[in-house]
Design a protein around this motif. Sequence first.
Motif, PDB file in Angstrom:
ATOM      1  N   ASN A  95       0.803  -1.215   0.000  1.00  0.00           N
ATOM      2  CA  ASN A  95       0.000   0.000   0.000  1.00  0.00           C
ATOM      3  C   ASN A  95       0.843   1.275   0.000  1.00  0.00           C
ATOM      4  O   ASN A  95       0.319   2.360  -0.264  1.00  0.00           O
ATOM      5  CB  ASN A  95      -0.926   0.026   1.232  1.00  0.00           C
ATOM      6  CG  ASN A  95      -1.959  -1.080   1.176  1.00  0.00           C
ATOM      7  OD1 ASN A  95      -2.763  -1.142   0.258  1.00  0.00           O
ATOM      8  ND2 ASN A  95      -1.917  -1.971   2.166  1.00  0.00           N
ATOM      9  N   PHE A  96       2.127   1.121   0.309  1.00  0.00           N
ATOM     10  CA  PHE A  96       2.998   2.288   0.394  1.00  0.00           C
ATOM     11  C   PHE A  96       4.310   1.999  -0.319  1.00  0.00           C
ATOM     12  O   PHE A  96       4.702   0.834  -0.490  1.00  0.00           O
ATOM     13  CB  PHE A  96       3.263   2.669   1.858  1.00  0.00           C
ATOM     14  CG  PHE A  96       2.011   3.006   2.620  1.00  0.00           C
ATOM     15  CD1 PHE A  96       1.439   4.276   2.531  1.00  0.00           C
ATOM     16  CD2 PHE A  96       1.401   2.041   3.414  1.00  0.00           C
ATOM     17  CE1 PHE A  96       0.289   4.576   3.235  1.00  0.00           C
ATOM     18  CE2 PHE A  96       0.256   2.335   4.109  1.00  0.00           C
ATOM     19  CZ  PHE A  96      -0.313   3.607   4.022  1.00  0.00           C
ATOM     20  N   LEU A 117       7.001  -1.497  -0.899  1.00  0.00           N
ATOM     21  CA  LEU A 117       7.498  -2.018  -2.171  1.00  0.00           C
ATOM     22  C   LEU A 117       9.010  -2.244  -2.105  1.00  0.00           C
ATOM     23  O   LEU A 117       9.523  -3.314  -2.497  1.00  0.00           O
ATOM     24  CB  LEU A 117       7.158  -1.029  -3.290  1.00  0.00           C
ATOM     25  CG  LEU A 117       7.606  -1.403  -4.707  1.00  0.00           C
ATOM     26  CD1 LEU A 117       6.845  -2.632  -5.197  1.00  0.00           C
ATOM     27  CD2 LEU A 117       7.394  -0.226  -5.660  1.00  0.00           C
ATOM     28  N   ILE A 118       9.700  -1.243  -1.597  1.00  0.00           N
ATOM     29  CA  ILE A 118      11.163  -1.323  -1.514  1.00  0.00           C
ATOM     30  C   ILE A 118      11.604  -2.403  -0.529  1.00  0.00           C
ATOM     31  O   ILE A 118      12.646  -3.052  -0.717  1.00  0.00           O
ATOM     32  CB  ILE A 118      11.738   0.048  -1.102  1.00  0.00           C
ATOM     33  CG1 ILE A 118      11.360   1.107  -2.168  1.00  0.00           C
ATOM     34  CG2 ILE A 118      13.234  -0.009  -0.905  1.00  0.00           C
ATOM     35  CD1 ILE A 118      11.698   2.521  -1.771  1.00  0.00           C
ATOM     36  N   ALA A 119      10.802  -2.610   0.536  1.00  0.00           N
ATOM     37  CA  ALA A 119      11.166  -3.606   1.556  1.00  0.00           C
ATOM     38  C   ALA A 119      11.201  -5.018   0.984  1.00  0.00           C
ATOM     39  O   ALA A 119      11.896  -5.895   1.503  1.00  0.00           O
ATOM     40  CB  ALA A 119      10.194  -3.526   2.719  1.00  0.00           C
ATOM     41  N   TYR A 143      10.296  -7.766  -5.758  1.00  0.00           N
ATOM     42  CA  TYR A 143      10.050  -6.584  -6.596  1.00  0.00           C
ATOM     43  C   TYR A 143      10.869  -6.657  -7.891  1.00  0.00           C
ATOM     44  O   TYR A 143      10.340  -6.440  -8.992  1.00  0.00           O
ATOM     45  CB  TYR A 143      10.403  -5.325  -5.793  1.00  0.00           C
ATOM     46  CG  TYR A 143      10.564  -4.061  -6.586  1.00  0.00           C
ATOM     47  CD1 TYR A 143       9.525  -3.552  -7.355  1.00  0.00           C
ATOM     48  CD2 TYR A 143      11.772  -3.365  -6.556  1.00  0.00           C
ATOM     49  CE1 TYR A 143       9.694  -2.370  -8.087  1.00  0.00           C
ATOM     50  CE2 TYR A 143      11.949  -2.191  -7.267  1.00  0.00           C
ATOM     51  CZ  TYR A 143      10.905  -1.689  -8.035  1.00  0.00           C
ATOM     52  OH  TYR A 143      11.067  -0.541  -8.757  1.00  0.00           O
ATOM     53  N   GLU A 144      12.155  -6.998  -7.787  1.00  0.00           N
ATOM     54  CA  GLU A 144      13.016  -7.077  -8.964  1.00  0.00           C
ATOM     55  C   GLU A 144      12.563  -8.198  -9.904  1.00  0.00           C
ATOM     56  O   GLU A 144      12.577  -8.050 -11.139  1.00  0.00           O
ATOM     57  CB  GLU A 144      14.469  -7.288  -8.546  1.00  0.00           C
ATOM     58  CG  GLU A 144      15.093  -6.096  -7.839  1.00  0.00           C
ATOM     59  CD  GLU A 144      15.230  -4.879  -8.756  1.00  0.00           C
ATOM     60  OE1 GLU A 144      15.186  -5.038 -10.003  1.00  0.00           O
ATOM     61  OE2 GLU A 144      15.376  -3.761  -8.225  1.00  0.00           O
ATOM     62  N   TYR A 178       1.480   4.843  -9.428  1.00  0.00           N
ATOM     63  CA  TYR A 178       0.291   4.898  -8.557  1.00  0.00           C
ATOM     64  C   TYR A 178       0.687   5.090  -7.101  1.00  0.00           C
ATOM     65  O   TYR A 178       0.111   5.924  -6.381  1.00  0.00           O
ATOM     66  CB  TYR A 178      -0.526   3.609  -8.713  1.00  0.00           C
ATOM     67  CG  TYR A 178      -1.384   3.302  -7.511  1.00  0.00           C
ATOM     68  CD1 TYR A 178      -2.462   4.112  -7.163  1.00  0.00           C
ATOM     69  CD2 TYR A 178      -1.069   2.212  -6.690  1.00  0.00           C
ATOM     70  CE1 TYR A 178      -3.224   3.820  -6.033  1.00  0.00           C
ATOM     71  CE2 TYR A 178      -1.831   1.929  -5.569  1.00  0.00           C
ATOM     72  CZ  TYR A 178      -2.905   2.745  -5.244  1.00  0.00           C
ATOM     73  OH  TYR A 178      -3.661   2.477  -4.119  1.00  0.00           O
ATOM     74  N   LEU A 179       1.717   4.345  -6.643  1.00  0.00           N
ATOM     75  CA  LEU A 179       2.147   4.477  -5.243  1.00  0.00           C
ATOM     76  C   LEU A 179       2.675   5.879  -4.951  1.00  0.00           C
ATOM     77  O   LEU A 179       2.436   6.424  -3.864  1.00  0.00           O
ATOM     78  CB  LEU A 179       3.224   3.442  -4.923  1.00  0.00           C
ATOM     79  CG  LEU A 179       2.762   1.979  -4.821  1.00  0.00           C
ATOM     80  CD1 LEU A 179       3.949   1.069  -4.539  1.00  0.00           C
ATOM     81  CD2 LEU A 179       1.691   1.820  -3.728  1.00  0.00           C
ATOM     82  N   ILE A 180       3.367   6.462  -5.909  1.00  0.00           N
ATOM     83  CA  ILE A 180       3.870   7.831  -5.734  1.00  0.00           C
ATOM     84  C   ILE A 180       2.704   8.809  -5.599  1.00  0.00           C
ATOM     85  O   ILE A 180       2.704   9.675  -4.721  1.00  0.00           O
ATOM     86  CB  ILE A 180       4.787   8.228  -6.912  1.00  0.00           C
ATOM     87  CG1 ILE A 180       6.080   7.395  -6.872  1.00  0.00           C
ATOM     88  CG2 ILE A 180       5.107   9.712  -6.872  1.00  0.00           C
ATOM     89  CD1 ILE A 180       6.939   7.545  -8.111  1.00  0.00           C
TER      90      ILE A 180
END
Length: 297
Positions: free
Chosen positions: A242-243, A247-249, A254-255, A271-273
């Motif tokens: 949701n944030f 995503l980065i965590a 993700y990759e 969208y997240l941005i």
Amino acid sequence: MKRIAFITESQARKEVPMVAHEFYKSPKSRWVNAINEYMAVREFPKSDIFFVSLVTKRIYGYDEVINPYPKSVYHPRKQDSAEFAKNILEFLQTYSEPVFVELHMSQTLANELKTLFHDHGIDYKFYGEGQSLAAKPIYYQRLIDEEMDVRKVRDIHREKWGLAAGIIKRSPTEAQRILDEYGHKLYLFKPEVETILESLKQVMKKHYERRKDEREAFDEFLQELAAEEDAQDFEIFFQNVNFFHELIAQSQKYEQLKTRFGRPMSKFERYLIKREYAIEIENKISSILLKLQISLL
């Protein structure tokens, strides 16, 4: 304690039967008109307002119908006032509770009543004492103006506390309700509050813009995702994100997904941005509402 008001009759009276407050109303009765206006501004209970007539020696209720009666050809005698004052005292003694009496009348009758009230322990106030007949309308107009000022202050306090009490979650929904309910009443509040509300109005415009951008970005992402085949892994992934920091965590997953679903992932990132920008504005709204609440208190 019940408050009772006695209002003098006027010489300028209607020539047909009429309820008391209309019977004594006339362009020539500036004093009595001013008294009636003062009572109306105060929202004084009509059931506790009485007109007194030294001519008929009668006490009339506010809405009681009065039949026309002749004008007095002479100033009321002290003896007449003393006798009528006793009738008024007897009327007040029919109340089972203590009363406070307002006297809106001439000095002649008021003096007799003051003596009786003093002897019988009845609290009272004689309005316009020491004022000439010509000055009494002006005296009552001052009272009306003072009452209006007091009511304005009271209304402002009521609005202020109502506004402060309505701020609970400090959400955009609350912010919009506040603007809808109080946006046209800025004149009631001190400049500091007015400035805060104006700031809130501007931030709410940005809020709607940011939320619109967020929805559009999400719709674009869904369109891209719909064009992909075998995207179940991606669907499961984004439902738990949701944030941007979430995503980065999950960098490894993700990759992997970005390699397989480059365009949808790009749209999802956008969208997240947009979502983060929208949340940033919501936090600003919350901060402004807190500032508003503190200012009101």
